[in-house]
Design an enzyme around this catalytic site. Structure first.
Site, PDB file in Angstrom:
ATOM      1  N   SER A   1       0.841  -1.211   0.000  1.00 46.77           N
ATOM      2  CA  SER A   1       0.000   0.000   0.000  1.00 46.77           C
ATOM      3  C   SER A   1       0.871   1.255   0.000  1.00 46.77           C
ATOM      4  CB  SER A   1      -0.925   0.011   1.222  1.00 46.77           C
ATOM      5  OG  SER A   1      -0.174  -0.125   2.408  1.00 46.77           O
TER       6      SER A   1
ATOM      7  N   TYR B   1      -8.881  -7.171  12.212  1.00 42.74           N
ATOM      8  CA  TYR B   1      -8.310  -6.576  10.998  1.00 42.74           C
ATOM      9  C   TYR B   1      -8.365  -7.555   9.830  1.00 42.74           C
ATOM     10  CZ  TYR B   1      -5.035  -4.742   7.615  1.00 42.74           C
ATOM     11  OH  TYR B   1      -4.478  -4.302   6.445  1.00 42.74           O
TER      12      TYR B   1
ATOM     13  N   SER C   1     -16.355  28.468 -25.460  1.00 44.17           N
ATOM     14  CA  SER C   1     -16.434  27.283 -26.309  1.00 44.17           C
ATOM     15  C   SER C   1     -15.342  27.409 -27.365  1.00 44.17           C
ATOM     16  CB  SER C   1     -17.812  27.214 -26.970  1.00 44.17           C
ATOM     17  OG  SER C   1     -17.737  26.496 -28.188  1.00 44.17           O
TER      18      SER C   1
ATOM     19  N   GLN D   1      -7.151  -2.350   3.642  1.00 46.97           N
ATOM     20  CA  GLN D   1      -6.155  -1.506   2.980  1.00 46.97           C
ATOM     21  C   GLN D   1      -6.781  -0.771   1.779  1.00 46.97           C
ATOM     22  OE1 GLN D   1      -2.128  -3.164   2.476  1.00 46.97           O
ATOM     23  NE2 GLN D   1      -2.403  -2.833   0.293  1.00 46.97           N
TER      24      GLN D   1
ATOM     25  N   ASN E   1      -1.788  -2.888  12.726  1.00 48.61           N
ATOM     26  CA  ASN E   1      -3.254  -2.779  12.698  1.00 48.61           C
ATOM     27  C   ASN E   1      -3.754  -1.574  13.494  1.00 48.61           C
ATOM     28  OD1 ASN E   1      -2.945  -5.123  11.325  1.00 48.61           O
ATOM     29  ND2 ASN E   1      -3.846  -6.465  12.876  1.00 48.61           N
TER      30      ASN E   1
ATOM     31  N   THR F   1     -40.948  24.252  -7.885  1.00 46.79           N
ATOM     32  CA  THR F   1     -41.162  22.864  -7.480  1.00 46.79           C
ATOM     33  C   THR F   1     -41.395  22.116  -8.784  1.00 46.79           C
ATOM     34  OG1 THR F   1     -43.551  23.067  -7.230  1.00 46.79           O
ATOM     35  CG2 THR F   1     -42.246  23.561  -5.286  1.00 46.79           C
ATOM     36  N   HIS F   2     -40.872  20.907  -8.862  1.00 49.06           N
ATOM     37  CA  HIS F   2     -40.918  20.139 -10.117  1.00 49.06           C
ATOM     38  C   HIS F   2     -40.285  20.917 -11.269  1.00 49.06           C
ATOM     39  CE1 HIS F   2     -43.985  17.633  -8.021  1.00 49.06           C
ATOM     40  NE2 HIS F   2     -44.351  18.813  -7.537  1.00 49.06           N
TER      41      HIS F   2
ATOM     42  N   ASN G   1     -19.969  29.778 -20.626  1.00 50.51           N
ATOM     43  CA  ASN G   1     -20.449  28.539 -19.996  1.00 50.51           C
ATOM     44  C   ASN G   1     -20.145  28.477 -18.499  1.00 50.51           C
ATOM     45  OD1 ASN G   1     -21.494  27.462 -22.379  1.00 50.51           O
ATOM     46  ND2 ASN G   1     -19.507  26.610 -22.987  1.00 50.51           N
TER      47      ASN G   1
HETATM   48  N1  ARG Z   1      -0.740  -2.101   4.828  1.00 50.11           N
HETATM   49  C1  ARG Z   1      -1.714  -2.448   5.808  1.00 50.11           C
HETATM   50  C2  ARG Z   1      -2.947  -1.558   5.623  1.00 50.11           C
HETATM   51  O1  ARG Z   1      -2.762  -0.558   5.104  1.00 50.11           O
HETATM   52  C3  ARG Z   1      -1.202  -2.195   7.172  1.00 50.11           C
HETATM   53  C4  ARG Z   1      -1.717  -3.164   8.194  1.00 50.11           C
HETATM   54  C5  ARG Z   1      -1.259  -4.488   7.822  1.00 50.11           C
HETATM   55  N2  ARG Z   1      -1.429  -5.386   8.875  1.00 50.11           N
HETATM   56  C6  ARG Z   1      -1.085  -6.632   8.688  1.00 50.11           C
HETATM   57  N3  ARG Z   1      -1.201  -7.387   9.717  1.00 50.11           N
HETATM   58  N4  ARG Z   1      -0.677  -7.089   7.528  1.00 50.11           N
HETATM   59  O2  ARG Z   1      -4.027  -1.882   6.008  1.00 50.11           O
END
Ligand code: ARG
Length: 485
Positions: free
Chosen positions: A25, A318, A278, A323, A112, A157-158, A286
């Site tokens: 991530s 978790y 335009s 992610q 987590n 309205t409408h 516009n």
């Molecule tokens: N990259 C993970 C996320 O963004 C972080 C937490 C990952 N935890 C794990 N136990 N793999 O959610």
């Protein structure tokens, strides 16, 4: 890859590089590096104060974290990009800079609860900024509403002409819709609690002090259940929802401006500073900015749906699925703030066309209800008055004349109450002036709406200050003593 989160039990050779890269991530959550560093600094402070880590080690760690934070703020921080996420990239970089002591940072902590904290800090920072920017817009709409009380135009309205209102009343409607949306954002901010110390899913046996960390992030309280905490993205749902509400409220204003600036409505004029041209049609002016505000609400709505779909059906605790909260969450703040900013700038360049507004009301049809109410004031049952005025409208339409120009004797023949005095109710200014019921378009009623809007605009500043920006939290965290003398 540093292999921080691998043991011989995990498999010594590491994950296939392509799988690691795909599942990382880092490219998304590197945007949360400041949040991550502040969270780590708060955690280290707590580890020192509880004696879990020595003051000397904690000082070394926190000083390194502070340098990283300063570099992150300056935009010069380079983190290893081959880690699974920003949390591990920070720990790996800390290892390079501070050495073996970096191995103490993750004591009594899991990614987590770390990601749970970072995301909440991000929402807080963006939420505070958004609310801080909505306050002045709400205030500006209040002032505009109070200036435009004498300009009259039809309310719809409408999307059919319905009743006469003042332009001030319309602007107040935009403002009040925006306040309601802003209050949703504030509600979300007020719900957030401090997750750090939850660990992977059940807390820790080490003598941590969650209350201390929560105090650093006041007004937050520690969350109440570790398992619930690490699986919880309610704050992200609330945030994307609040943002969608804000963008939708701005989108409604935008639609009114788009429609009213057409030659068909002609109720507002856009000046050149906010109009787009335009590439082909030389005459065009516009309302692109307002169309885009409306169009961007699609992403805001999509982010709510993405978050709901992501969380639906997840088990307690978790799950890596979570992610995928990153893109909706990270997009939401800049989206809402961008729309807020452009509407704040552009709405000043929208001018009401008082003459067109007056002409739209002149025929009197939009005052039909006011005429019926004039009869009610004389004791005529509403349904009877309603039918009589309906007959008068039919007569005018049949003859192709305005309601106001129907001959008095023919009006009288429909109903004896339809005389010169009651027909004065067809004057649009009189009709608007008479609607002083709470929430009505009468001038005193609009004044009350304006006063309420001004107060709510000011509340925004107080609310934003009550939570405080990320930069402010950083100051607080880095200044907290590592030991009490
Ligand atoms: N990259 C993970 C996320 O963004 C972080 C937490 C990952 N935890 C794990 N136990 N793999 O959610």
């Amino acid at each position: 890859m540093s292999g921080i989160a691998r043991t011989s039990a995990t498999g010594a050779d590491g994950m296939l590089p392509e799988l690691l890269a795909w599942s990382s991530s880092f490219h998304d959550d590197r945007a949360l590096v400041r949040e991550d560093l502040i969270g780590s600094a708060a955690h280290v402070t707590m580890l020192a104060r509880t004696g879990i880590v020595s003051t000397a080690d904690a000082r070394l760690l926190r000083d390194s974290l502070r340098s990283l934070y300063q570099e992150a703020c300056a935009g010069t921080l380079a983190l290893p990009s081959d880690e699974e996420d920003v949390h591990m990239a920070v720990e790996a970089e800390l290892g390079k800079r501070a050495g073996a002591v970096a191995g103490r940072l993750h004591t009594a902590r899991s990614r987590n609860d770390q990601v749970a904290l970072d995301l909440r800090l991000h929402v807080r920072d963006q939420g505070v900024a958004l609310v801080g920017e909505l306050g002045p817009l709400i205030g500006a709409l209040a002032e505009r509403a109070s200036r435009e009380k004498d300009v009259l135009l039809p309310a719809y309205t409408h999307r059919q002409r319905a009743q006469p209102v003042s332009a001030g009343f319309l602007v107040a409607a935009w403002g009040i819709g925006l306040v309601r949306a802003t209050q949703t954002v504030i509600f979300g901010l007020d719900q957030i609690e401090m997750p750090l110390g939850s660990g992977a899913c059940s807390g820790t046996s080490l003598p941590i002090d969650r209350a201390l960390v929560a105090r650093l992030f006041a007004p937050w309280e520690p969350t109440r259940n570790a398992l619930q905490t690490v699986g919880d993205r309610d704050f992200a749902l609330d945030w994307t929802w609040g943002v969608a509400r804000v963008v939708l409220a701005l989108g409604r204003l935008a639609t009114d401006v788009v429609d009213f600036s057409t030659s068909e409505f002609g109720l507002v004029r856009l000046d050149g500073a906010i109009s787009a041209g335009s590439s082909m049609m030389p005459q065009k002016k516009n309302p692109d900015i307002f169309e885009l505000v409306r169009g961007k609400s699609a992403r805001a709505v999509g982010n709510v749906v993405a978050m709901l779909a992501l969380m639906k059906g997840l088990a307690s605790g978790y799950n890596r699925d979570q992610q995928e909260d990153r893109l909706p969450l990270l997009e939401a703040g800049p989206l809402a703030r961008g729309c807020t900013r452009v509407v704040s700038l552009a709405v000043e360049h929208v001018e009401f066309d008082a003459e067109r507004g007056r002409r739209a009301l002149d025929e009197g049809f939009t005052q039909a209800t006011d005429l019926a109410e004039a009869l009610v004031r004389r004791g005529v049952p509403f349904r009877e008055a309603y039918k009589a005025v309906g007959a008068l409208v039919a007569l005018a339409v049949g003859e192709g004349v305005s309601l106001r120009s129907v001959d008095a004797s023919r009006a009288h023949a429909i109903h004896p109450g339809l005389d010169a005095e009651s027909l004065r109710a067809l004057d649009p200014a009189a009709a608007v002036a008479a609607k002083e019921s709470i929430g009505g378009t009468g001038p005193r009623s609009v004044d009350a709406q304006v006063a309420w809007l001004r107060d709510r605009g000011r509340d925004c500043a107080a609310k934003a200050a009550g939570h405080g920006s990320l930069a402010l939290l950083a100051e607080r965290v880095f200044a907290e003593p590592l030991e009490l003398s």
